[in-house]
Design a protein around this motif. Structure first.
Motif, PDB file in Angstrom:
ATOM      1  N   THR A   1       0.833  -1.214   0.000  1.00 26.64           N
ATOM      2  CA  THR A   1       0.000   0.000   0.000  1.00 26.64           C
ATOM      3  C   THR A   1       0.861   1.255   0.000  1.00 26.64           C
ATOM      4  O   THR A   1       0.592   2.204  -0.748  1.00 26.64           O
ATOM      5  CB  THR A   1      -0.931   0.003   1.217  1.00 26.64           C
ATOM      6  OG1 THR A   1      -1.839  -1.095   1.119  1.00 26.64           O
ATOM      7  CG2 THR A   1      -1.729   1.299   1.294  1.00 26.64           C
ATOM      8  N   LEU A   2       1.891   1.289   0.831  1.00 24.73           N
ATOM      9  CA  LEU A   2       2.760   2.466   0.893  1.00 24.73           C
ATOM     10  C   LEU A   2       3.512   2.656  -0.420  1.00 24.73           C
ATOM     11  O   LEU A   2       3.688   3.789  -0.887  1.00 24.73           O
ATOM     12  CB  LEU A   2       3.740   2.331   2.062  1.00 24.73           C
ATOM     13  CG  LEU A   2       4.488   3.603   2.468  1.00 24.73           C
ATOM     14  CD1 LEU A   2       3.513   4.654   2.978  1.00 24.73           C
ATOM     15  CD2 LEU A   2       5.543   3.301   3.533  1.00 24.73           C
ATOM     16  N   ALA A   3       3.939   1.552  -1.020  1.00 21.38           N
ATOM     17  CA  ALA A   3       4.646   1.644  -2.298  1.00 21.38           C
ATOM     18  C   ALA A   3       3.748   2.229  -3.380  1.00 21.38           C
ATOM     19  O   ALA A   3       4.161   3.090  -4.165  1.00 21.38           O
ATOM     20  CB  ALA A   3       5.147   0.262  -2.711  1.00 21.38           C
TER      21      ALA A   3
ATOM     22  N   TRP B   1       4.960   5.822  -4.594  1.00 21.98           N
ATOM     23  CA  TRP B   1       5.756   5.511  -5.785  1.00 21.98           C
ATOM     24  C   TRP B   1       4.879   4.743  -6.771  1.00 21.98           C
ATOM     25  O   TRP B   1       5.167   3.593  -7.118  1.00 21.98           O
ATOM     26  CB  TRP B   1       6.981   4.672  -5.402  1.00 21.98           C
ATOM     27  CG  TRP B   1       7.964   5.405  -4.537  1.00 21.98           C
ATOM     28  CD1 TRP B   1       8.990   6.200  -4.942  1.00 21.98           C
ATOM     29  CD2 TRP B   1       8.001   5.408  -3.096  1.00 21.98           C
ATOM     30  NE1 TRP B   1       9.663   6.705  -3.861  1.00 21.98           N
ATOM     31  CE2 TRP B   1       9.085   6.237  -2.705  1.00 21.98           C
ATOM     32  CE3 TRP B   1       7.229   4.812  -2.099  1.00 21.98           C
ATOM     33  CZ2 TRP B   1       9.400   6.460  -1.372  1.00 21.98           C
ATOM     34  CZ3 TRP B   1       7.544   5.032  -0.772  1.00 21.98           C
ATOM     35  CH2 TRP B   1       8.613   5.852  -0.417  1.00 21.98           C
ATOM     36  N   PRO B   2       3.781   5.349  -7.245  1.00 19.16           N
ATOM     37  CA  PRO B   2       2.810   4.608  -8.050  1.00 19.16           C
ATOM     38  C   PRO B   2       3.339   4.159  -9.405  1.00 19.16           C
ATOM     39  O   PRO B   2       2.901   3.130  -9.916  1.00 19.16           O
ATOM     40  CB  PRO B   2       1.657   5.607  -8.211  1.00 19.16           C
ATOM     41  CG  PRO B   2       2.297   6.958  -8.041  1.00 19.16           C
ATOM     42  CD  PRO B   2       3.398   6.761  -7.051  1.00 19.16           C
TER      43      PRO B   2
END
Length: 819
Positions: free
Chosen positions: A571-573, A577-578
């Motif tokens: 989720t954080l990635a 950093w989509p």
């Protein structure tokens, strides 16, 4: 008055003579009234009664709100709290509170227990007086004067055997001596649940040394009598705006929300309790409609009796009085039986809720009982129910030509068939709504518990350790202890792997930090990059079976001597950093708080390289929105608060004594808490939705059963009343299958009309009522709709089939001779 007494005695004789009818009616009413009275008893204790503090209607929480972080109930800093207290004109008093964990030694085995640090006016604000001793005094907020403690009544009894001479003596807490100054009352419970705080200490501080980035304090307040909640919110937000100008480095987007304490503590339970009360109300309504139907059918058989009484001079008002008294007697008997059922249910309820674990608890459920309010409610419901189903025989009296009925031997035509058909349709429609609700909750619960939590909870044993700062204040001391602990437990027979984390999933812990991303512009206040963070060792993901998606996991080489690293979840990635690979990128924490409590880690301040991306794991509850999490290696970020996770080859609970003994060999004075399997956390998490689902399902079964009884009663009555018609049909050549089709067809047409009406009402009503309780399904779920329809069709068919079979056995000659 004399006629009233005569009618009362006559009604008692009539009901005693017709014991079967009386028993069925009383039991039917008891189920409906008992269910709704029981649910009202819970609502009365939790939602209607005031909190158990003096003048509690003016107690409030002052929460910090950060809209851009979706934070609506946040804590504040001690510095902000002191400014709020000094500047406001809307509160009589304000007090700060923060939960704390302590190690209690001496007297007996070492024990870790929960407590709190509070401003010295905390108990004065709540109007709580100690059972023994005194509360805190203002001088004890000064450093050097804070070595005093108050004990909960339970701890005083359990550990100190209710020693009345304990006041003035010292006890050892976190290896320091504290003077016991007071014992709290036996019935004092801050949150009204089993979560108790055993040790209470004053907050000591030097105001000039306080920071404004330690948002951990809950603020209690007492409104002035002439101040409204809206006025309090307005002034507190004005003060926050002033502080944002005076301290521009803090988040200018912060707001304040003043919420009444009672509403805050019970508000989240209100929708669920109201839903259950509504379900119980539907069951009561079906029961009352059923009794009305029985009353109507019985009134037809009493036409001769009523006609004779009318011919002897009884007026219609006298006859109505007689029927009303009978109905009220039935209603009150049903109310008494229902009250007994409700009292039994409320007596069992606290034990049921305690078995569900902390997540299933209802605040202040110990106050759930049949008091005068519940008694008055039951009487009111009984009277209203009696008035409603009492209308049926009264309608029959006024709609029947009694003179003609007397001449025809009591067989005058009956005009209540349309009403009985409406009864069946309404019963079926109400049952359909309840049954659909139950199936939706069942479907939702099934999806909830089959959701992949992101790890494998089977075969995991967990135990929590908090190292006291006074003995483990250096990072190398902390890491050394936990490394020895991991070596000890990993070597135990039956342990397949072992890891550790500071804040275990599903335990409710929460810790986040803002951070910078190298090469990106610094964010404006209120728009910071933010994420939850966890401290783990290099075996944690392998033990929990959380998949590594890219990069590498931590290794023993990720120590404070090497490059600081971090792992992030999926989720954080995707959030930050989509469209690029986050591996090798650098971030830096902005965790400027020197201390947050006895569980705060010593975090890295330098740039951290993202070394890997791991799968998402459920952190707090099923169905949650996935949160971004960063994982930090414990060798680089020592934490005195860690949870050991062991994957065992057999039942993990069988390893408890072996593991705790191994830990005692490291430090005999170090307590361990929350020694339980991961399955227990999963079970507790599912307990509340399971309980609600079972309860609504039970109500739906009751409603469906009552609807089936109603259909059976109406069809039996119709068959009895249509003996002549059926006999003529069969005399003219109608076959048994034709009669069966006729009776079943009439009943099923009524059932289908009821299902159609329930479908229309349900599709319009349920999205607003039940949608917030569903996960993974909508209120228009096709499987639930078809399931509810199929079940009710089966019940309706079964209820009408037996009267229809009885109709096929009618002898035409006998039926015509009888008529």
């Amino acid at each position: 008055m004399e006629t009233l007494w005569q009618d009362l005695r006559f009604s008692c004789r009539v009901l005693a003579k017709n014991r079967g009818f009386t028993t069925v009616v009383v039991l039917t009413l008891a189920l409906g009234i008992g269910g709704v009275s029981m649910m009202f008893g819970v609502i009365n204790a939790v939602l209607l009664r005031p909190l158990p503090f003096a003048d509690s209607s003016r107690l409030a929480f002052v929460w910090e709100v950060q809209p851009k972080r979706d934070l609506t109930r946040g804590g504040t800093t001690l510095a902000d709290f002191l400014d709020w207290r000094d500047r406001n004109q809307v509160f009589e008093d304000m007090a700060a509170w923060v939960a704390w964990s302590y190690n209690l030694t001496g007297q007996s085995e070492p024990e870790e227990t929960w407590g709190a640090r509070v401003s010295t006016n905390f108990f004065e604000l709540l109007r709580v007086k100690p059972a023994v001793g005194r509360t805190f005094i203002s001088q004890e907020e000064q450093p050097g004067h804070e070595q005093v403690v108050m004990l909960s009544y339970g701890l005083w009894q359990r550990r100190f055997e209710s020693d009345p001479t304990l006041i003035g003596k010292t006890i050892t807490v976190d290896d320091k001596k504290y003077v016991v100054v007071g014992i709290l009352p036996r019935d004092f419970s801050l949150w009204g649940t089993s979560q108790q705080f055993d040790l209470w200490m004053p907050l000591a501080f030097v105001r000039t040394q306080l920071v404004r980035d330690n948002h951990v304090f809950t603020v209690f307040a007492r409104l002035r009598r002439d101040v409204t909640l809206s006025e309090a919110n307005t002034q507190m937000n004005t003060i926050m705006q002033q502080l944002a100008v005076e301290y521009p480095t803090t988040d200018p987007d912060r707001r304040v929300s003043v919420v009444m304490m009672h509403a805050d503590r019970t508000g989240r339970l209100r929708p669920a309790l109201e839903l259950l009360l509504g379900g119980a109300g539907l069951v009561l309504l079906i029961a009352v409609v059923n009794v009305a139907n029985l009353q109507l059918s019985r009134a037809v058989t009493r036409v001769m009796e009523i006609s004779i009484r009318a011919s002897l001079g009884a007026g219609k008002l006298r006859l109505v009085q007689q029927l009303v008294i009978e109905s009220m007697l039935l209603a009150l008997l049903g109310g008494v039986a229902g009250l007994v059922l409700a009292a039994g249910g409320l007596r069992v309820l606290p034990a049921v809720l305690s078995a569900l674990g902390e997540s299933g608890e209802i605040p202040y459920s110990d106050r759930v009982t049949v008091d005068f309010t519940v008694l008055g409610f039951t009487v009111l419901v009984s009277v209203l129910a009696g008035g409603f189903f009492g209308l049926a025989p009264i309608f029959q009296v006024f709609s029947t030509n009694l003179t003609r009925a007397l001449k025809e031997g009591g067989t005058a035509s009956f005009r209540g068939r349309r009403f009985q058909r409406l009864v069946v349709i309404s019963e079926v429609s109400l049952s359909f709504i309840l049954l659909l609700s139950a199936l939706l909750l069942v479907r939702s619960f099934a999806k909830l518990i089959t959701q992949d939590p992101g790890f494998n909870p089977k075969g995991l044993l967990t135990l929590r350790v908090r190292l006291p700062v006074y003995r483990y204040h250096e990072g190398h001391q902390i890491t050394s202890f936990f490394q020895e602990a991991m070596d000890q437990v990993h070597a135990l027979p039956g342990v397949k792997s072992a890891g550790m984390i500071n804040l275990l999933p599903l335990t409710g812990w929460n810790a986040f930090s803002d951070f910078e991303i190298e090469g990106r512009a610094r964010e404006r206040p209120g728009e910071e990059f933010t994420a939850q963070f966890r401290i783990i060792d290099w075996n944690y993901f392998r033990t929990m079976e959380i998949p590594l998606l890219s990069g590498r996991e931590f290794t023993p080489g990720d120590s404070d001597l090497n490059q600081p690293v971090v792992l992030i979840n999926e989720t954080l990635a995707r959030r930050y950093w989509p469209n690029e690979d986050p591996l090798g990128k650098h971030i830096r924490l902005r965790f400027a708080v020197p201390t947050k409590g006895p569980w705060t880690p010593q975090l890295q301040r330098s740039w951290l390289m993202i070394a890997g991306v791991v799968g998402n794991a459920t952190e707090w509850r099923y169905g949650e929105k996935k949160v971004g999490i960063m994982y930090l290696p414990y060798l680089q970020n020592p934490s005195p608060f860690m949870t050991l996770v062991l994957r065992t080859a057999s039942d993990p609970t069988g390893m408890i004594s072996t593991v705790t003994h191994a830990m005692r060999t490291l430090d005999a004075d170090q307590p361990m808490t929350a020694v339980k399997s991961m399955d227990q956390y999963v079970e507790e998490l599912a307990s509340r939705p399971r309980f609600s689902t079972y309860l609504v399902g039970f109500l739906a079964m009751m409603a469906t059963g009552l609807a089936g009884i109603g259909i059976y009663g109406v069809m039996s009555y119709m068959v009895n009343r249509q003996n002549r018609e059926i006999g003529i049909r069969m005399a003219l050549g109608a076959q048994q299958v034709n009669v069966l089709r006729l009776i079943v067809g009439r009943a099923m047409s009524l059932a289908l009309m009821g299902i159609s009406l329930g479908l229309v009402i349900g599709l319009g009503l349920l999205p607003r009522v039940i949608a917030s309780f569903l996960y993974g399904v909508t209120s228009h779920d096709l499987v639930a709709l078809l399931g509810a329809t199929f079940l009710l069709v089966c019940v309706a068919f079964g209820a009408c089939y037996f009267p229809a079979r009885r109709a096929t056995r009618i002898d035409p000659v006998t039926a015509l001779r009888y008529e």
